[in-house]
Design a protein around this motif. Structure first.
Motif, PDB file in Angstrom:
ATOM      1  N   SER A   1      -6.385  -3.270  -0.362  1.00 59.09           N
ATOM      2  CA  SER A   1      -5.784  -2.093   0.279  1.00 59.09           C
ATOM      3  C   SER A   1      -5.134  -1.199  -0.767  1.00 59.09           C
ATOM      4  CB  SER A   1      -4.737  -2.511   1.319  1.00 59.09           C
ATOM      5  OG  SER A   1      -5.349  -3.238   2.354  1.00 59.09           O
TER       6      SER A   1
ATOM      7  N   SER B   1       0.489   4.162  -2.946  1.00 57.90           N
ATOM      8  CA  SER B   1       0.222   5.589  -2.730  1.00 57.90           C
ATOM      9  C   SER B   1       1.376   6.468  -3.204  1.00 57.90           C
ATOM     10  CB  SER B   1      -0.062   5.846  -1.248  1.00 57.90           C
ATOM     11  OG  SER B   1       1.071   5.517  -0.457  1.00 57.90           O
TER      12      SER B   1
ATOM     13  N   ARG C   1      -8.839   4.048   3.572  1.00 54.28           N
ATOM     14  CA  ARG C   1      -7.489   4.371   4.025  1.00 54.28           C
ATOM     15  C   ARG C   1      -6.971   5.507   3.159  1.00 54.28           C
ATOM     16  NH1 ARG C   1      -3.534   0.179   4.078  1.00 54.28           N
ATOM     17  NH2 ARG C   1      -2.144   1.922   3.679  1.00 54.28           N
TER      18      ARG C   1
ATOM     19  N   PRO D   1       0.814  -1.228   0.000  1.00 51.91           N
ATOM     20  CA  PRO D   1       0.000   0.000   0.000  1.00 51.91           C
ATOM     21  C   PRO D   1       0.851   1.284   0.000  1.00 51.91           C
ATOM     22  CG  PRO D   1      -0.875  -1.586   1.567  1.00 51.91           C
ATOM     23  CD  PRO D   1       0.464  -2.108   1.127  1.00 51.91           C
ATOM     24  N   LEU D   2       2.053   1.219   0.596  1.00 56.99           N
ATOM     25  CA  LEU D   2       2.958   2.385   0.572  1.00 56.99           C
ATOM     26  C   LEU D   2       3.461   2.643  -0.844  1.00 56.99           C
ATOM     27  CD1 LEU D   2       5.573   2.376   3.482  1.00 56.99           C
ATOM     28  CD2 LEU D   2       3.676   3.948   3.105  1.00 56.99           C
TER      29      LEU D   2
ATOM     30  N   PRO E   1     -10.549  -2.604   3.809  1.00 57.50           N
ATOM     31  CA  PRO E   1     -10.689  -2.795   2.358  1.00 57.50           C
ATOM     32  C   PRO E   1     -10.943  -4.254   1.967  1.00 57.50           C
ATOM     33  CG  PRO E   1      -8.800  -1.381   2.848  1.00 57.50           C
ATOM     34  CD  PRO E   1      -9.259  -1.971   4.153  1.00 57.50           C
TER      35      PRO E   1
ATOM     36  N   ASN F   1      -3.064   7.104   2.688  1.00 58.61           N
ATOM     37  CA  ASN F   1      -1.665   7.267   3.109  1.00 58.61           C
ATOM     38  C   ASN F   1      -1.212   8.726   3.081  1.00 58.61           C
ATOM     39  OD1 ASN F   1      -1.086   4.670   3.778  1.00 58.61           O
ATOM     40  ND2 ASN F   1       0.021   4.152   1.888  1.00 58.61           N
ATOM     41  N   ASP F   2      -1.749   9.513   2.130  1.00 63.69           N
ATOM     42  CA  ASP F   2      -1.374  10.936   2.102  1.00 63.69           C
ATOM     43  C   ASP F   2      -1.637  11.579   3.458  1.00 63.69           C
ATOM     44  OD1 ASP F   2      -0.492  10.962  -0.477  1.00 63.69           O
ATOM     45  OD2 ASP F   2      -2.345  11.762  -1.336  1.00 63.69           O
TER      46      ASP F   2
ATOM     47  N   ILE G   1       0.435   9.699   6.455  1.00 63.95           N
ATOM     48  CA  ILE G   1       1.861  10.013   6.483  1.00 63.95           C
ATOM     49  C   ILE G   1       2.068  11.519   6.607  1.00 63.95           C
ATOM     50  CG2 ILE G   1       4.006   9.902   5.129  1.00 63.95           C
ATOM     51  CD1 ILE G   1       2.853   7.241   3.940  1.00 63.95           C
TER      52      ILE G   1
END
Lengths: 418, 418
Positions: free
Chosen positions: A161, A134, B14, A130-131, B160, B16-17, B20
């Motif tokens: 995800s 994104s 979810r 998932p990292l 998810p 990530n932006d 993080i």
């Protein structure tokens, strides 16, 4: 209460009805015939069951038998005594003892990489993918995530995800043309694939490197089945052959198969220093769940030491000799490959009987059949190891031939795909 | 290459932006001020850093200090010697040594449950929740999955995957009215919640049991922070209090916090025998990835033995006394609770300074501030343990008051929510 709302699933990336519906048939048949659900005590490489039956396990992934190496077990014990705690329960991003850092430094030197450890490959892959999706573990661009159809379930399970962070597609096995098309269409693409397949075979790392050069393709490899077993110092297939050992290649590889310890190594090159912190903090379970425990670290440190000596070369040589001996006796689609896994075709209708017969003769091999593999591709999965004796392999092959397998020299059956 | 396709994410479950973007500010600030990213050797309960600084860790979850108990470490070593291998690398559904079965039988007897082990709670939760979502671990009906807004990220990260098998919603913390509305609307509902919260507090297990009785509500609890620390034989909060110890309640609890070992226990009652096989085969990483290793099993077996003796009661008593001592000195929103976690309010603008000051005085406490908690709720997270001395707690509290915390007797600040 039929007036209440019933839900219809989307099933875009996963489908338990299908998975369990077909999978349980396979497992139940295997277990009813005594070739799954087996329990036994393991002593000196032989399993002893409660009913007195004894067998050698020919489906265990410790290709160099390092998992039972006295130095590896001693290493685990030493680390327990030295650190005095299995796992100091606090995220390592806050406070840590040097236990993981010591391992990561050793493996980094051994493999020429920046190494970050994780408790398992499933934790590493479901944390990292998932990292990547994104764009945070990359150049900031959200890549199209292309999962190889055969990518191990520990990677495939990350699709939902990833799909919430970017677009996700599944491609045919090693479909380089499809990949190149996507590279022409999307700003960036990430290909998710096994470096070494659990049913035999390697990824086309050189062809992929050409796409990496041309399109900045990112490739995520799980090379768990070839670490230790393959390459100088046990580098594994991907890192022995890819010319793209930089920030376009991310490799995970378990330390519980060839390496004989436990946990997983994430192997990186060419990423900025901040990447380590990013992964430790935000790669899913790596940031909040259990770490490799001190025993697994100690075992891995001891195994790393063995990897630095001539003993590794010797063990790899014995593994190669055992593979060659097997191939000299039995015809399989994998014959001639350096890969330690063979699927011995025996016919869909007799595969369970064959597995039973081989088991009664003192060898465990895993039956694989529809839906695990395509109809017409049933077989017995065999894993060669350095520690198997010539006598065991010769006897196994004789029993396999009696059970319907083709001896070497006969026309080999086609390669089996999952 | 701006002519190529750029992807817009859905970010339904979810982001990530956001994670993080805001999370890294917190981590960077903490690390720059020396209250994260700390490395030290742990000896006799004291951390020794390379620069000579020494400190006691007041943010470790081993509430009874069993992780460094000599019998627990000896148990790990004994299992390594006895089984001679950390992890025999083959799915347990095919072939297994008795190592996990021995543990599961011991824990099953201790906790009065059917126990299935997993390498970590993250593995257990991400494996079980999609099976629940598809109705396979239940009565066959796909439930609406209601995740509590504060459900630990190890559960929230399964959203998810669950959303591809059924519908998923997130509700406010402990919102029983919302839950009852959903129970009236949907054929079945599953509520996913911490039994014991990582910032203090318990789930309303009795009110939930009323909904379980009325609507056949399924509840998935992670009770990791109260196992061992709470209840007879260390049963934990949920299983000590819920009247619904049957197939409407699924509990996971780590063996690496209070229990002092490693791995995780899935605790079940009232499920048919086939459920064990279903979970072993299809609960995500449980079916294909690493298992608890022999060292973790040996440690857990030794810890289970301690749980059967008066020593557990004595350790729980010491923990309670330490909590009471702390509450007699400092005002927090959690004062008076049996829960071993306290968040000491110190003001958003001074929280990092306060953490630094406390650290310099020889104690590690975790600063929590926006975005980890709401603005105006910053504080230092403190975990009480059985093994902390009266002198350490008294001195810590004095330093905390000097750093701006309120002494007991002052008006306590409100409870802090994540």
């Amino acid at each position: 209460m039929s007036d209440r709302k019933r839900i219809t699933p989307t099933h875009r990336y996963r489908n338990n009805d299908k998975l369990i519906g077909v999978g349980n048939v396979f497992w139940n048949a295997s277990e009813e015939h005594g070739v799954a659900g087996i329990v036994g005590d393991l002593h000196d490489g032989v399993f002893h069951m409660a009913d007195g039956h004894e067998f050698v396990n020919f489906t265990v992934c410790s290709y160099l038998d390092l998992d039972t190496h006295p130095k590896v077990i001693d290493g685990a014990v030493d680390a327990l005594r030295r650190f005095g705690v299995l796992d100091h329960c606090i995220p390592r991003t806050r406070v840590q003892t040097p236990v993981l850092l010591e391992l990561e430094e050793s493996l980094g030197e051994l493999f020429g990489a920046t190494v970050i450890s994780a408790i398992s490959t499933a934790a590493a892959s479901t944390g990292l993918l998932p990292l990547i999706a994104s764009g945070h573990l990359g150049n900031g661009t959200r890549p199209l995530m292309v999962f190889d159809k055969n990518a191990h379930v520990s990677m495939a399970n990350a699709k939902p995800s990833c799909a919430d962070e970017t677009e996700v597609v599944t491609c045919r096995h090693h479909d380089l043309d499809f990949l190149e098309d996507q590279c022409r269409t999307y700003e960036r693409v990430c290909y998710v694939v096994d470096g070494s397949d659990s049913l035999g075979g390697y990824a086309p790392v050189e062809e992929l490197a050409a796409l990496q050069d041309r399109y900045n393709l990112l490739v995520f490899y799980d090379d768990s089945h070839s670490l230790s077993a393959y390459g100088e110092r046990g580098l594994g297939y991907v890192r022995s052959h890819t010319p793209a050992l930089d920030d376009r290649t991310i490799t995970v590889a378990t330390l519980s198969k060839g390496f004989g310890a436990g946990g997983t190594a994430i192997l990186l090159n060419g990423f900025p220093h901040a990447t380590r912190r990013l992964i430790e903090r935000f790669a899913g379970p790596l940031g909040y769940s259990q770490k490799m425990n001190a025993a697994a670290v100690g075992a891995a440190l001891a195994s790393a030491e063995i990897h630095r000596t001539a003993e590794l070369t010797e063990l790899q040589g014995r593994l190669r000799a055992n593979i060659a001996l097997f191939d000299s006796l039995l015809a399989t689609g994998q014959a001639g490959s350096s890969y330690p896994i063979r699927v011995v075709p025996v016919g869909d209708d007799v595969v369970i009987d064959a597995a039973q017969r081989v088991f009664r003769a003192g060898f465990y091999t895993s039956p694989v059949f529809f839906p695990i593999v395509a109809r017409g591709s049933a077989g017995l999965r065999v894993m060669l190891r350095a520690g198997q004796t010539e006598e065991q392999i010769t006897r196994l092959c004789a029993v396999l031939v009696e059970a319907g397998a083709q001896p070497a020299g006969a026309q080999p059956a086609g390669a089996v795909h999952a």
